[in-house]
Design a protein around this motif. Structure first.
Motif, mmCIF file in Angstrom:
data_model
loop_
_atom_site.group_PDB
_atom_site.id
_atom_site.type_symbol
_atom_site.label_atom_id
_atom_site.label_comp_id
_atom_site.label_asym_id
_atom_site.label_seq_id
_atom_site.Cartn_x
_atom_site.Cartn_y
_atom_site.Cartn_z
ATOM 1 N N PRO A 422 0.829 -1.216 0.000
ATOM 2 C CA PRO A 422 0.000 0.000 0.000
ATOM 3 C C PRO A 422 0.857 1.256 0.000
ATOM 4 O O PRO A 422 2.073 1.213 0.236
ATOM 5 N N ALA A 423 0.213 2.396 -0.259
ATOM 6 C CA ALA A 423 0.902 3.686 -0.269
ATOM 7 C C ALA A 423 1.639 3.895 1.047
ATOM 8 O O ALA A 423 1.128 3.580 2.127
ATOM 9 N N GLY A 424 2.850 4.399 0.939
ATOM 10 C CA GLY A 424 3.639 4.713 2.124
ATOM 11 C C GLY A 424 4.604 3.635 2.553
ATOM 12 O O GLY A 424 5.558 3.923 3.288
ATOM 13 N N GLU A 425 4.396 2.392 2.125
ATOM 14 C CA GLU A 425 5.306 1.318 2.527
ATOM 15 C C GLU A 425 6.478 1.224 1.553
ATOM 16 O O GLU A 425 6.340 1.466 0.356
ATOM 17 N N VAL A 426 7.635 0.842 2.090
ATOM 18 C CA VAL A 426 8.853 0.721 1.295
ATOM 19 C C VAL A 426 8.982 -0.681 0.739
ATOM 20 O O VAL A 426 8.830 -1.675 1.454
ATOM 21 N N GLY A 427 9.233 -0.778 -0.540
ATOM 22 C CA GLY A 427 9.469 -2.051 -1.201
ATOM 23 C C GLY A 427 10.205 -1.816 -2.500
ATOM 24 O O GLY A 427 10.765 -0.737 -2.729
ATOM 25 N N GLU A 428 10.204 -2.815 -3.383
ATOM 26 C CA GLU A 428 10.895 -2.663 -4.668
ATOM 27 C C GLU A 428 9.992 -1.951 -5.664
ATOM 28 O O GLU A 428 8.814 -2.295 -5.821
ATOM 29 N N LEU A 429 10.553 -0.976 -6.348
ATOM 30 C CA LEU A 429 9.809 -0.215 -7.343
ATOM 31 C C LEU A 429 9.717 -1.001 -8.646
ATOM 32 O O LEU A 429 10.722 -1.464 -9.175
ATOM 33 N N TRP A 430 8.494 -1.140 -9.163
ATOM 34 C CA TRP A 430 8.245 -1.694 -10.495
ATOM 35 C C TRP A 430 7.611 -0.597 -11.340
ATOM 36 O O TRP A 430 6.817 0.200 -10.842
ATOM 37 N N GLU A 467 -0.875 10.385 -3.574
ATOM 38 C CA GLU A 467 -1.158 11.083 -4.828
ATOM 39 C C GLU A 467 -0.304 10.570 -5.973
ATOM 40 O O GLU A 467 -0.393 11.062 -7.095
ATOM 41 N N GLY A 468 0.536 9.557 -5.704
ATOM 42 C CA GLY A 468 1.332 8.953 -6.768
ATOM 43 C C GLY A 468 2.736 9.490 -6.897
ATOM 44 O O GLY A 468 3.430 9.165 -7.864
ATOM 45 N N PHE A 469 3.204 10.296 -5.937
ATOM 46 C CA PHE A 469 4.567 10.809 -5.988
ATOM 47 C C PHE A 469 5.542 9.738 -5.506
ATOM 48 O O PHE A 469 5.321 9.093 -4.475
ATOM 49 N N LEU A 470 6.596 9.582 -6.260
ATOM 50 C CA LEU A 470 7.594 8.554 -5.980
ATOM 51 C C LEU A 470 8.682 9.102 -5.061
ATOM 52 O O LEU A 470 9.182 10.216 -5.263
ATOM 53 N N PHE A 471 9.079 8.287 -4.089
ATOM 54 C CA PHE A 471 10.177 8.615 -3.184
ATOM 55 C C PHE A 471 11.182 7.462 -3.236
ATOM 56 O O PHE A 471 10.878 6.355 -2.778
ATOM 57 N N ILE A 472 12.334 7.712 -3.824
ATOM 58 C CA ILE A 472 13.376 6.684 -3.870
ATOM 59 C C ILE A 472 14.065 6.635 -2.518
ATOM 60 O O ILE A 472 14.552 7.655 -2.015
ATOM 61 N N VAL A 473 14.103 5.465 -1.922
ATOM 62 C CA VAL A 473 14.746 5.297 -0.632
ATOM 63 C C VAL A 473 16.198 4.888 -0.814
ATOM 64 O O VAL A 473 17.099 5.440 -0.200
ATOM 65 N N ASP A 474 16.451 3.943 -1.694
ATOM 66 C CA ASP A 474 17.829 3.518 -1.961
ATOM 67 C C ASP A 474 17.831 2.436 -3.015
ATOM 68 O O ASP A 474 16.796 1.846 -3.314
ATOM 69 N N ARG A 475 19.004 2.199 -3.581
ATOM 70 C CA ARG A 475 19.195 1.010 -4.377
ATOM 71 C C ARG A 475 19.258 -0.172 -3.428
ATOM 72 O O ARG A 475 19.956 -0.143 -2.415
ATOM 73 N N ALA A 476 18.526 -1.214 -3.743
ATOM 74 C CA ALA A 476 18.514 -2.378 -2.863
ATOM 75 C C ALA A 476 19.921 -2.915 -2.642
ATOM 76 O O ALA A 476 20.298 -3.284 -1.538
ATOM 77 N N LYS A 477 20.725 -2.956 -3.680
ATOM 78 C CA LYS A 477 22.061 -3.544 -3.550
ATOM 79 C C LYS A 477 23.023 -2.635 -2.796
ATOM 80 O O LYS A 477 24.074 -3.075 -2.362
ATOM 81 N N ASP A 478 22.670 -1.333 -2.633
ATOM 82 C CA ASP A 478 23.542 -0.401 -1.936
ATOM 83 C C ASP A 478 23.130 -0.196 -0.479
ATOM 84 O O ASP A 478 23.808 0.511 0.242
ATOM 85 N N MET A 479 22.020 -0.732 -0.087
ATOM 86 C CA MET A 479 21.565 -0.554 1.294
ATOM 87 C C MET A 479 22.546 -1.242 2.246
ATOM 88 O O MET A 479 22.985 -2.368 2.012
#
Length: 582
Positions: A422-430, A467-479
């Motif tokens: 759901p909106a607000g949760e962090v996961g992998e972006l598709w 509202e559909g705004f994207l927030f990049i948290v990190d590259r998974a491999k760089d975390m």
């Protein structure tokens, strides 16, 4: 253009309502559905179907300047003539639809001519990184099976020793090279002449080749920060969706502030962009070169980045946009000589390819009150920008990469890829849309792993708001994962950027025998600034949890190493710290 501090209520319209208003029947941004490779997608109804069609439409700009390179100036009509003559030559040499033709040169007017000539002739333009070594170039030439090569003098000298390793390569064209060329090479000037003479070339039609939006047009290689680069095979539609999307985002900003987008004004001053990023990357080609050709804008090229030279060029050419990667924007904002130059023509300072701290947006608006900041997110596999962010939207959400264009879809998936979050949760972006390439060249396993039912699995950790705004948290491999605790590098980097002495920062993971990893950081300071690594460590420790504080901060005088896309090469930074510190 009104700033985010304008008195009228903002936003005047939601993103969904703005997109609906822009994409209805009869609009230049009208959307329709098409079945592409067995999947139904939303597409731009009025996008140019092919690069050749885009080029033909651009002839309407006539003698207006298109490309500026040092003292060379090329108009739109002259550019079309050079492309048509070179495309006819490529067909004569046997370039058939689907054949790969490699481009290996720095930003030159000839690069743009070669790209459009290859694609207009039905070939697959294969731009290779001009910074690569001979071995890296040989790998991509062999991997792509390129039959033709267009190269400049510097790259020809570098690659000459490995040409014999490329059995598919039949012929080459050398731009600005000496007469002593390898066998089967032709001086490009012998075909089209130097840029200053292109307006005198004969008026020829483009090759009569049956092409459509779904035909293959490009093969761009991924940045290759881990493992060998992979060729991303793109179509005419993939590329040309970007040009329409950029114009749509610009119109969206007006609706969001409660204004009607302005009608095209042929008498308005010509827009112009500073080209400080390479055309051989999708951002330079799809988000800079292609929209400029379509919109009648002037592009002023730099041989290499130099902030003061850039400011002189902006002043001389009255350029309206600049940027590329955040480090370039920082230099324009922070340079001590900035006030020596008239930069009042700038309307947009935009960037992508690397995380940008919120502080950069605030500084741009403060130092350039007549301009707006712009950013976005994308990758080679999405043909450049998939989300875009500008004007008040960016000022209000400076830590976001913006929403997707109306033809694109974002979703955040669980680590296993089996559940949408759901909106607000962090996961992998598709991401899904007409920009997504067909897959990786000759790599079916990697294609199957990354492209799933029309979606591209990006590998980025992200969240999307309501509202559909994207927030990049990190590259998974760089975390960095320290003792089971996740440390998102962008969060720590943004705190480092808040220090007044820091102009560039990167957080990396160092191996630790018991904790798995520990965070460390490398920073570059602003000119004249002085601060120790330990002071910066304390700066972070006062703002973030102890486990997020870098165990060490290295201060460098030189810029952080980056690839052509502006991404920091973190493996190179890890070498500064030696082996396991545990």
């Amino acid at each position: 253009m009104p700033s985010a501090g304008a008195t009228k209520p903002w936003p005047a319209m939601s993103i969904a309502a703005a997109h609906a208003a822009l994409t209805g029947p009869g609009s230049p941004f009208e959307i329709e559905e098409r079945v592409i490779d067995g999947r139904r997608l939303r597409v731009w109804k009025h996008a140019a179907p092919t690069t050749g069609a885009q080029l033909t439409a651009a002839r309407a700009f006539g003698e207006r300047t298109f490309l500026v390179h040092e003292d060379e100036r090329v108009g739109f009509e002259a550019f079309h003539r050079a492309v048509a003559v070179f495309a006819a030559e490529l067909v004569r040499r046997g370039l058939a639809p689907g054949d790969r033709a490699a481009l290996v040169m720095r930003n030159l007017p000839e690069w743009a001519v070669a790209f459009y000539a290859v694609t207009a002739a039905g070939g697959v333009a294969t731009p290779l990184n001009a910074w690569w070594t001979a071995g890296e170039l040989a790998y991509a030439l062999k991997d792509s099976g390129a039959k033709l090569l267009v190269v400049d003098a510097e790259r020809l000298a570098r690659i000459g020793e490995v040409l014999g390793e490329c059995p598919d390569l039949r012929h080459g064209y050398a731009a600005r090279a000496a007469a002593d060329l390898p066998a089967n090479f032709t001086p490009l000037e012998a075909v089209i002449g130097p840029p200053g003479s292109w307006e005198r070339l004969p008026d020829r039609p483009l090759p009569d080749v049956a092409l459509g939006p779904e035909d293959n047009a490009t093969l761009f290689y991924t940045s290759g920060t881990t493992g060998a680069p992979k060729g991303a095979l793109g179509t005419h539609r993939n590329m040309l969706s970007n040009a329409v999307g950029a114009a749509c985002v610009a119109a969206r900003a007006f609706l969001r502030r409660g204004e009607a987008p302005p009608a095209p004004d042929p008498d308005a001053p010509q827009p112009g962009g500073l080209v400080s990023i390479p055309f051989f990357h999708v951002t330079g080609c799809f988000a800079v070169l292609s929209p400029a050709l379509q919109g009648g804008a002037k592009l002023a090229m730099m041989r290499r980045w130099d902030a003061e030279a850039a400011m002189r060029l902006i002043e001389r050419e009255r350029l309206t946009s600049a940027g590329g990667v955040p480090a370039i924007a920082w230099e324009l904002v922070e340079h001590p000589a900035r006030h020596k130059y008239d930069l009042s023509s700038l309307q947009t300072i935009s960037y992508g390819g690397a995380p940008a701290p919120p502080e950069l947006v605030r500084r741009i608006l403060q130092e350039f009150p007549g301009a707006v900041a712009g950013s976005g997110w994308g990758m080679t596999e999405t043909s450049g920008m998939a989300t875009q962010h500008a004007a008040e939207d960016y000022a209000h959400r400076p830590d976001s990469a913006g929403p997707a264009a109306p033809v694109g879809d974002l979703k955040i998936m669980s680590p296993a890829g089996d559940r949408e979050l759901p909106a607000g949760e962090v996961g992998e972006l598709w991401f899904r849309g007409p920009q997504v390439v067909r897959g990786y060249w000759n790599k079916p396993e990697a294609t199957a792993e990354t492209f799933v039912d029309g979606w591209v699995r990006t590998g980025d950790l992200a969240r999307v708001d309501g509202e559909g705004f994207l927030f990049i948290v990190d590259r998974a491999k760089d975390m960095v994962i320290r003792g089971g605790e996740n440390i998102y590098c962008v969060e720590v980097e943004n705190v480092l950027y808040e220090h007044p002495a820091v102009v560039d920062a990167a957080v990396i993971g160092l191996p630790h025998r018991t904790l798995g990893e520990e965070p460390a950081a490398v920073v570059t300071l602003k000119p004249g600034a002085a601060v120790t690594g330990e002071e910066l460590r304390r700066h972070v420790a006062g703002r973030l949890a102890a486990f997020k504080t870098p165990v060490e901060v290295r201060v460098r005088s030189e810029p952080l190493p980056r690839n052509a896309n502006g991404k920091i090469l973190k493996p190179a930074l890890r070498e500064l710290f030696g082996k396991d510190k545990g």
